[in-house]
Design an enzyme around this catalytic site. Structure first.
Site, PDB file in Angstrom:
ATOM      1  N   HIS A 236       9.266  10.568   1.631  1.00 34.64           N
ATOM      2  CA  HIS A 236       8.179   9.612   1.459  1.00 34.64           C
ATOM      3  C   HIS A 236       8.058   8.831   2.764  1.00 34.64           C
ATOM      4  O   HIS A 236       9.064   8.399   3.320  1.00 34.64           O
ATOM      5  CB  HIS A 236       8.513   8.682   0.297  1.00 34.64           C
ATOM      6  CG  HIS A 236       7.353   7.882  -0.196  1.00 34.64           C
ATOM      7  ND1 HIS A 236       6.781   6.871   0.538  1.00 34.64           N
ATOM      8  CD2 HIS A 236       6.643   7.951  -1.345  1.00 34.64           C
ATOM      9  CE1 HIS A 236       5.772   6.351  -0.157  1.00 34.64           C
ATOM     10  NE2 HIS A 236       5.667   6.995  -1.303  1.00 34.64           N
ATOM     11  N   ARG A 256      -0.778   1.275   0.419  1.00 35.37           N
ATOM     12  CA  ARG A 256      -1.848   1.858   1.239  1.00 35.37           C
ATOM     13  C   ARG A 256      -3.105   2.074   0.417  1.00 35.37           C
ATOM     14  O   ARG A 256      -4.215   1.919   0.905  1.00 35.37           O
ATOM     15  CB  ARG A 256      -1.365   3.153   1.889  1.00 35.37           C
ATOM     16  CG  ARG A 256      -0.429   2.892   3.068  1.00 35.37           C
ATOM     17  CD  ARG A 256       0.273   4.144   3.554  1.00 35.37           C
ATOM     18  NE  ARG A 256       1.373   4.520   2.663  1.00 35.37           N
ATOM     19  CZ  ARG A 256       1.706   5.766   2.349  1.00 35.37           C
ATOM     20  NH1 ARG A 256       1.012   6.771   2.860  1.00 35.37           N
ATOM     21  NH2 ARG A 256       2.709   6.000   1.547  1.00 35.37           N
TER      22      ARG A 256
END
Ligand SMILES: Cc1cc2nc3c(=O)[nH]c(=O)nc-3n(C[C@H](O)[C@H](O)[C@H](O)COP(=O)(O)OP(=O)(O)OC[C@H]3O[C@@H](n4cnc5c(N)ncnc54)[C@H](O)[C@@H]3O)c2cc1C
Ligand code: SF4
Ligand code: SF4
Ligand code: FES
Lengths: 606, 246
Positions: A236, A256
């Site tokens: 990740h 995000r």
């Protein structure tokens, strides 16, 4: 022979995360008597940690979404190594599985007209993740748990399975010990469902918990099952990097999705620098367009921070390597900047990302509504898993053995999209449970071989019977293995290093076979770690072996010595199986031809 | 590096005592890091539960310097430096070993609580329309990570051991979540009064203070439940009509 208790069920489910709970519920609904086994207390499985959301083409937030778009996104994300049939079933069934949660008491965040809301996530064309703030996994596991306890399922908490029992090519049960007292349990079952989750503890920097020692992968392998896609380990892009004690803890992609941007030490949004060809048409040209996407402008394309995880992780590594990283070896993730665009940004951030706010505030002393976070890649998810028949989730080689969730393989191909795991658990957990119940109903009672049980007992007791020495003990060996995998089979891979990893693993195996754990059988983490270590060693070998074989870069698998993607390597999966001589064997399995109508969908979606 | 002294309770149901360990406390260390260091280097068999190390799973509950805390969310540098740090298991639950306690009672009690009972879907597509405003109230209760720290601190359980008559704050949070779910049709008032013993709570608010999820247990869950009990138990008309929820 030392004592053991025999427990008999039609179906036993090993693992009580989202996949295991959903499987147990489905098996009980199918009329089977069900036992559910887990290493931790109920409700503590890894699923509880999932943050961002569960992907399903509900088309609540954008009416253009449907299963076909979700299918195409999943295949593109997986670089077309996915099992297309699983990707199809997943995209088609996820919406019903998510809606069902509400009828069991889940309360997901709403749209203004009162339906389930959906958020943006990397690789998904439209906002698709149903969620509750950033604690979606908790909502899901608690819903399944609170529903599950009323379905007549027998739960065996804090019980660890160390071996699957077989009769010829059929799985007939499992051998386990209870963590509390160290007593042995033998589960006798007509069908067994594996739902043990991932393998994160093979790496030093990971978002995963101690439970993730690849047990299901290893148990299945030793029982004769095939493993597929083991080279594909997802890093990740955003884990915490500072302070060291929290290194690796996940920072959800939801940051995000809500508008968070990545910057290097020069303040540059480096993600705009390099957009991969597969995604060029779908990515915003300017920061301004990216922001419009975040706030729901349907004409806008997604910001490059929301490209797939493999790509974002590699770009971060590149910035750090080239000297443009943050003080502690990451890059900056900034969500506070959105105050330029919206009123009460601080309140908005705390509402949308409450656990991130607390996590940074309490563990790192950073207020994310005011300052940027420091983030870097962390090992997160295992795409590879037990190779199964797509519809039933039954192992391709072991009858009566099913696998679902993270320990099952096939759906995600070379790279998983965020949110596609929670939906995977629901869709294939249900299928595995259903088919396991059917299998149990259609097949005769089983008999257990005494020899297997005896062997399992002596293997389990061995570490306690040897002399203990912390310097060569289980924690030490686990640490050395993690370091080996992190350094030699991590995010950027190379032939010589992978060979070193494989050699290192053999040496560690030899040491593990004589390692002792001190203490008694009662709640003894040293002993538990010693037993888990064998599983970690098995799956580490599988990862390094498959990674060395794949001489190209694709999805999550990045080779320093073969940086390009090579079409010839996109025609098969790697399948691993235990050979007759006990050694690990790897072969190429050609991809099944994609059904014509699905090919058309892929073409249409571009 | 200077060492910090940790005194960790070692023992089992037959008894035990604090044992002293010296730990190299690294930057940003939480108490669970110290326990892990002890486990890895000095006492491989030190029993402790943990999973997420990020305050999300509610496994690592213990009493640090006497107060109920999640070990993974308790920074060592926030604790007083002039004396050893004590780490003990939750005292309200029977000891299993070291920091691990037997919390199975909580799971048993939960099973007895009337389950979620949804209404018929109200939308044509077979789902429900719910307003964000209406789901926010129960969503607060759904943040519960079942760490059982509130159960640990509640005097009705800790000092008076009324486990057979009193379900404890965690279970009231659970009931409140069900009762306030916009589509639930159940009614748990009689159960709250007769079996779960909500009346024994005398609103000391200790539970609210220790909740790591900052759930306002007393004001938002227990008091409204008590009000329901009073309204429905003593209002003769409501009783006659067998009224449900507002
Ligand atoms: C921090 C974090 C955030 C995430 N966020 C998201 C997200 O937003 N969206 C998304 O889709 N995915 C997300 N993921 C991924 C997703 O949460 C996991 O892939 C998923 O929860 C795995 O579920 P599972 O049911 O397969 O396994 P788990 O939930 O891990 O359950 C495994 C179970 O198996 C049991 N078990 C294991 N070995 C044994 C054994 N030997 N004997 C007995 N029992 C055993 C364990 O005790 C446990 O009960 C996230 C992951 C992490 C770490
Ligand atoms: S407020 Fe009630 S439930 Fe909470 S600790 Fe006090 S007595 Fe117990
Ligand atoms: S209500 Fe709070 S303190 Fe009680 S169990 Fe839940 S999270 Fe823990
Ligand atoms: S380890 Fe999960 S809450 Fe502490």
């Amino acid at each position: 022979m030392s004592e053991h208790q025999v427990v008999e069920h039609d179906v036993i489910v090993i693992g009580a995360g989202g996949a295991g709970l959903r499987a147990a519920i489905a098996a009980a609904a199918g009329g089977a008597s069900v036992g559910l086994v887990c290493k931790s207390l109920l409700g503590k499985a890894h699923t509880v940690m999932a943050e961002g959301g569960v992907a399903a083409a509900l088309s609540n937030a954008d009416e253009r979404d449907n299963w076909m778009v979700h299918f195409a996104d999943t295949m593109r994300g997986g670089q077309y190594l996915n099992s297309w049939r699983m990707a199809e079933l997943h995209a088609k069934e996820a919406p019903d599985r998510v809606r069902e949660l509400e009828s069991w008491g889940a309360l997901l965040d709403r749209t203004p007209d009162g339906r389930m809301n959906q958020r943006n996530f990397g690789g998904h064309k439209y906002p698709r993740l149903a969620h509750v703030g950033d604690r979606t996994g908790l909502e899901m596991i608690r819903t399944l748990q609170d529903h599950g306890i009323h379905q007549g399922i027998d739960v065996h908490m804090e019980v660890t399975v160390t071996k699957l029992l077989t009769d010829g090519d059929r799985c007939v049960g499992a051998f386990a010990y209870d963590r509390e007292r160290g007593r042995f349990k033998v589960f006798k079952a007509k069908a067994v469902v594996l739902a043990t989750g991932g393998i994160g503890r093979a790496y030093t920097i990971t978002s995963n918990s101690w439970e993730y020692t690849g047990d299901g992968h290893a148990l299945a392998y030793h029982a004769g099952a095939e493993l597929v896609d083991m080279e594909f380990v997802q890093f990740h892009p955003t884990g915490m990097v500072w302070p060291p004690s929290v290194r690796g803890i996940l920072v959800t992609e939801g940051v995000r999705g809500e508008g968070g941007v990545l910057k290097n030490s020069e303040g540059r949004r480096f993600m705009f620098d390099d957009i991969p060809p597969l995604y060029q048409g779908q990515t915003a040209a300017t920061p301004e367009e990216g922001w419009r996407y975040v706030i729901g402008d349907k004409e806008a394309r997604r910001p490059p921070e929301l490209l797939t995880r493999d790509h974002v992780a590699r770009k971060i590594v590149k910035e750090v390597k080239e000297g443009r990283g943050s003080p502690h070896g990451g890059v900056f993730l900034d969500i506070a900047w959105i105050k330029q665009n919206i009123k009460d940004a601080e309140g908005h951030i705390r509402k949308k990302l409450p656990s991130m706010y607390h996590q940074f505030k309490e563990l790192a002393g950073v207020d994310i509504t005011k300052e940027p976070m420091e983030v870097g890649p962390t090992m997160h998810y295992m795409m590879g898993g037990v190779r199964v028949e797509p519809d039933s989730q039954m192992s391709t080689t072991v009858k009566g053995l099913f696998a679902a969730g993270e320990c099952g393989g096939g759906l995600h191909g070379a790279n998983r999209l965020g949110g596609n795991s929670l939906s995977d658990l629901l869709v294939f957990g249900k299928r595995a449970g259903e088919y396991a119940a059917k299998f149990a109903a259609g097949n005769s009672a089983v008999k257990l071989g005494d020899d297997q049980v005896k062997l399992a007992e002596s293997e389990a007791l061995a570490p306690l019977e040897r002399d203990a020495d912390a310097d060569v003990g289980p924690f030490r060996l686990q640490y050395e293995l993690q370091k080996l995998m992190q350094d030699k089979a991590g995010i950027a891979r190379e032939e010589t290093e992978l060979t070193e990893a494989l050699e290192g693993i053999q040496k560690l195996k030899a040491r593990a076979s004589v390692m002792g754990a001190g203490g008694s059988r009662e709640y003894n983490p040293g002993w538990h770690t010693a037993l888990d270590l064998h599983n970690l060693l098995t799956i580490s070998e599988a990862i390094a072996l498959a990674a060395r074989e794949r001489k190209e870069s694709r999805g999550a698998h990045a080779r320093v010595d073969y940086q390009a993607k090579d079409a010839a390597w996109g025609t098969f999966n790697h399948v691993i199986k235990k050979g007759k001589d006990g050694n690990m064997e790897i072969r190429r399995e050609p991809l099944a031809a994609i059904r014509q109508d699905l090919q058309d969908i892929i073409k249409e979606q571009g | 590096m200077a060492k910090t002294e940790f005194q960790v309770w070692r023992g089992d149901s037959s008894g035990g005592e604090l044992q002293s360990y010296q730990v190299d406390v690294g930057p940003g260390y939480v108490v669970l890091d110290a326990i892990h260091q002890i486990q890895a280097e000095q006492a491989n068999d030190l029993a402790v539960r943990w999973n997420c190390k990020a305050g999300k799973c509610g496994s690592c509950s213990a009493e640090v310097n006497g107060s109920p805390r999640l070990m993974c969310m308790t920074r060592v540098d926030d604790l007083p430096k002039d004396k050893p740090i004590t780490v003990e298991p939750m005292r309200t639950f029977p000891s299993v070993k070291d920091l691990v306690t037997d919390v199975s009672w909580n799971y048993e009690v939960k099973k007895t609580i009337q389950r979620f009972m949804p209404s018929k879907p109200d939308a044509a597509d077979g789902t429900w329309r719910m307003d964000q405003y209406d789901v926010e109230r129960p969503q607060e209760f759904r943040k519960c990570i079942e760490c059982f720290l509130c159960q640990d601190v509640c005097h009705v359980l800790r000092d008076h051991h009324m486990h057979d008559r009193f379900a404890g704050p965690r279970m009231f949070v659970y009931v409140a979540n069900l009762e306030m779910n916009p589509i639930d049709t159940g009614n748990r008032v009689a159960q709250l009064r007769d079996e779960l013993g909500v009346g024994y709570c005398n609103i000391t608010k200790c539970c609210t203070k220790v909740c790591p999820e900052h759930i306002t247990i007393t004001d938002n869950a227990i008091i409204p439940l008590k009000e329901r009990v009073v309204d429905q138990s003593y209002d003769p008309i409501a009783k006659l009509l067998g009224a449900g929820k507002e």
